[in-house]
Scaffold this active site. Sequence first.
Site, PDB file in Angstrom:
ATOM      1  N   ASP A 161     -13.845  -1.256  58.958  1.00  0.00           N
ATOM      2  CA  ASP A 161     -13.523  -1.677  57.583  1.00  0.00           C
ATOM      3  C   ASP A 161     -13.255  -3.174  57.462  1.00  0.00           C
ATOM      4  O   ASP A 161     -12.491  -3.605  56.597  1.00  0.00           O
ATOM      5  CB  ASP A 161     -12.290  -0.913  57.033  1.00  0.00           C
ATOM      6  CG  ASP A 161     -12.427   0.576  57.195  1.00  0.00           C
ATOM      7  OD1 ASP A 161     -13.516   1.092  56.910  1.00  0.00           O
ATOM      8  OD2 ASP A 161     -11.454   1.224  57.619  1.00  0.00           O
TER       9      ASP A 161
ATOM     10  N   LYS B 174     -17.928  -5.668  57.139  1.00  0.00           N
ATOM     11  CA  LYS B 174     -19.229  -5.943  57.773  1.00  0.00           C
ATOM     12  C   LYS B 174     -20.377  -5.784  56.783  1.00  0.00           C
ATOM     13  O   LYS B 174     -21.360  -6.511  56.837  1.00  0.00           O
ATOM     14  CB  LYS B 174     -19.469  -4.994  58.965  1.00  0.00           C
ATOM     15  CG  LYS B 174     -18.457  -5.151  60.076  1.00  0.00           C
ATOM     16  CD  LYS B 174     -18.663  -4.120  61.160  1.00  0.00           C
ATOM     17  CE  LYS B 174     -18.416  -2.698  60.738  1.00  0.00           C
ATOM     18  NZ  LYS B 174     -17.030  -2.367  60.431  1.00  0.00           N
TER      19      LYS B 174
ATOM     20  N   GLY C  90     -18.773   3.685  56.115  1.00  0.00           N
ATOM     21  CA  GLY C  90     -18.980   3.565  54.678  1.00  0.00           C
ATOM     22  C   GLY C  90     -18.965   2.097  54.334  1.00  0.00           C
ATOM     23  O   GLY C  90     -18.019   1.394  54.662  1.00  0.00           O
ATOM     24  N   HIS C  91     -20.034   1.628  53.759  1.00  0.00           N
ATOM     25  CA  HIS C  91     -20.065   0.224  53.363  1.00  0.00           C
ATOM     26  C   HIS C  91     -20.087   0.161  51.853  1.00  0.00           C
ATOM     27  O   HIS C  91     -20.889   0.831  51.214  1.00  0.00           O
ATOM     28  CB  HIS C  91     -21.331  -0.455  53.888  1.00  0.00           C
ATOM     29  CG  HIS C  91     -21.360  -0.557  55.375  1.00  0.00           C
ATOM     30  ND1 HIS C  91     -20.253  -0.830  56.113  1.00  0.00           N
ATOM     31  CD2 HIS C  91     -22.372  -0.424  56.246  1.00  0.00           C
ATOM     32  CE1 HIS C  91     -20.576  -0.867  57.389  1.00  0.00           C
ATOM     33  NE2 HIS C  91     -21.864  -0.617  57.493  1.00  0.00           N
TER      34      HIS C  91
ATOM     35  N   GLN D  10     -18.035   0.935  62.333  1.00  0.00           N
ATOM     36  CA  GLN D  10     -16.686   0.973  62.909  1.00  0.00           C
ATOM     37  C   GLN D  10     -16.344  -0.387  63.563  1.00  0.00           C
ATOM     38  O   GLN D  10     -16.887  -1.380  63.127  1.00  0.00           O
ATOM     39  CB  GLN D  10     -16.517   2.133  63.901  1.00  0.00           C
ATOM     40  CG  GLN D  10     -16.556   3.506  63.234  1.00  0.00           C
ATOM     41  CD  GLN D  10     -17.957   4.057  63.067  1.00  0.00           C
ATOM     42  OE1 GLN D  10     -18.762   3.995  63.974  1.00  0.00           O
ATOM     43  NE2 GLN D  10     -18.254   4.599  61.913  1.00  0.00           N
TER      44      GLN D  10
HETATM   45  P1  IMP Z   1     -14.698   9.910  63.641  1.00  0.00           P
HETATM   46  O1  IMP Z   1     -15.588   8.730  63.858  1.00  0.00           O
HETATM   47  O2  IMP Z   1     -14.906  10.587  62.340  1.00  0.00           O
HETATM   48  O3  IMP Z   1     -14.725  10.852  64.799  1.00  0.00           O
HETATM   49  O4  IMP Z   1     -13.185   9.353  63.592  1.00  0.00           O
HETATM   50  C1  IMP Z   1     -12.548   8.773  64.724  1.00  0.00           C
HETATM   51  C2  IMP Z   1     -11.622   7.634  64.318  1.00  0.00           C
HETATM   52  O5  IMP Z   1     -12.425   6.551  63.860  1.00  0.00           O
HETATM   53  C3  IMP Z   1     -10.664   7.960  63.180  1.00  0.00           C
HETATM   54  O6  IMP Z   1      -9.461   7.239  63.367  1.00  0.00           O
HETATM   55  C4  IMP Z   1     -11.377   7.424  61.957  1.00  0.00           C
HETATM   56  O7  IMP Z   1     -10.467   7.101  60.925  1.00  0.00           O
HETATM   57  C5  IMP Z   1     -12.020   6.194  62.530  1.00  0.00           C
HETATM   58  N1  IMP Z   1     -13.232   5.792  61.824  1.00  0.00           N
HETATM   59  C6  IMP Z   1     -14.454   6.353  61.882  1.00  0.00           C
HETATM   60  N2  IMP Z   1     -15.330   5.687  61.115  1.00  0.00           N
HETATM   61  C7  IMP Z   1     -14.641   4.676  60.567  1.00  0.00           C
HETATM   62  C8  IMP Z   1     -15.013   3.599  59.697  1.00  0.00           C
HETATM   63  O8  IMP Z   1     -16.162   3.432  59.289  1.00  0.00           O
HETATM   64  N3  IMP Z   1     -14.012   2.749  59.365  1.00  0.00           N
HETATM   65  C9  IMP Z   1     -12.741   2.869  59.842  1.00  0.00           C
HETATM   66  N4  IMP Z   1     -12.361   3.835  60.659  1.00  0.00           N
HETATM   67  C10 IMP Z   1     -13.308   4.735  61.017  1.00  0.00           C
END
Ligand code: IMP
Length: 424
Positions: free
Chosen positions: A13, A16, A40-41, A224
């Site tokens: 977040d 990017k 999510g962008h 991420q």
């Molecule tokens: P997962 O990727 O859904 O398995 O989540 C694993 C961890 O990564 C969790 O803490 C999510 O909140 C975090 N996470 C996954 N995708 C994002 C993102 O795009 N932005 C911020 N945190 C993310």
Amino acid sequence: MPATLIVGAQWGDEGKGKITDLLAQDADIVARYNGGDNAGHTVVFKGQTFRLHHIPSGILYPGVICILGNGMVINPERLCQELDELASRGVEVSPARLKISGRAHLVLPYHIAMDKAEEAIRAKGAIGTTFRGIGPAYSEKFARRGLRVADMLDKEFPEKVEKALEMANRFLKNVYSSEPLDLSSTVQKQLEYARRLIPYIEDTSWFINEALKEGKRLLCEGAQGTFLDIDHGTYPYVTSSYPTAGGAMVGLGIGPKWVEKVIGVTKAYTTRVGGGPFPTELTDEIGERLAEVGREYGTTTGRRRRTGWLDMVALQYAVMVNGFTELALTKLDVLTGIDPIKVCVAYRLCGMETKRFPLSTASLYHCEPVYIEVPGWKEEISQAKNFEDLPPRAQDYVRLVEELAGVPIKIISVGPEREQVIVR
Ligand code: IMP
């Protein structure tokens, strides 16, 4: 040399999407190399807000080709929805403009059911996943029983889905005590998505390498961030892919010789979603203010992000593991009006000061941030076009971060709109 990497320097977040959007103007190809629709962008374009999950924000430029690389996991249902949403707002995405790697893995409905069941079992130790089935899909990939996008081309695709589903249902019922999924409707739906997505399937490693040889410019967009990386992040509070710079090589099938720039994207403060340690977290009114002024609510899940001061120990570690050649500093405007501003320059652990990011996630919980305080500014900065337009104290803040990070800050974002950016 033609490849530029855009990598999150924090817990995701970082903005990017906006930096990719800015640089996509000069790119021929924008490629994603990791993750799936957990990302999510948000891109604000011509007054419309686009929320993209699989598809890189470069899709909003008609001349740009977008790639979903082999390092990604693709949810066919959600990708079709994304294509529909873009089409409904006038952005038709033809197979000439979007190419999906046949080597990427599929996220199927049972991965989502497993993600939810696993989080419920973790209870208090929950990771706080996005429930997009990311962990289970990558687990199957590494267990060598996952389904890949190229399987959609196989006439036995329905049988493959059915077999995978039967196995998953056994797990769901017997291990997770969860509801099994309906076989025939699930297979049927996946077949429909496959028909729709087949024209987009490509050997994207070949496609990208051919383009690079022709001198085309490639922008690689990491999803991420560094501290969510499966190896370099705060394990187990991480995602299951490689958001770091090395992930771009594996996740797109390109060699490091093509990489010219590695841009680390960091906010002027820090946020994190979900569980896990966060040394500079603020649970007071300043934290609340950062969340409200910075609109710190997740694009994918709507969850309020945790907020805190900028952590230079973490940022220096991110500079190291990614080999950043420059930084983009986002959301500087959100700090306006906060005085003083704190910056974490070391951790205190077991009575000792350290500037090294700890090896163990457990010890990160015990790290107390050591702060320096710098004076804040009151002036509105969201219209600044040049570095010199920023008030002296904001300039000093940027210089301080740059000095501590040891890499130049070349882009500064001062608001959500495309134009609200300073390029140095
Ligand atoms: P997962 O990727 O859904 O398995 O989540 C694993 C961890 O990564 C969790 O803490 C999510 O909140 C975090 N996470 C996954 N995708 C994002 C993102 O795009 N932005 C911020 N945190 C993310």
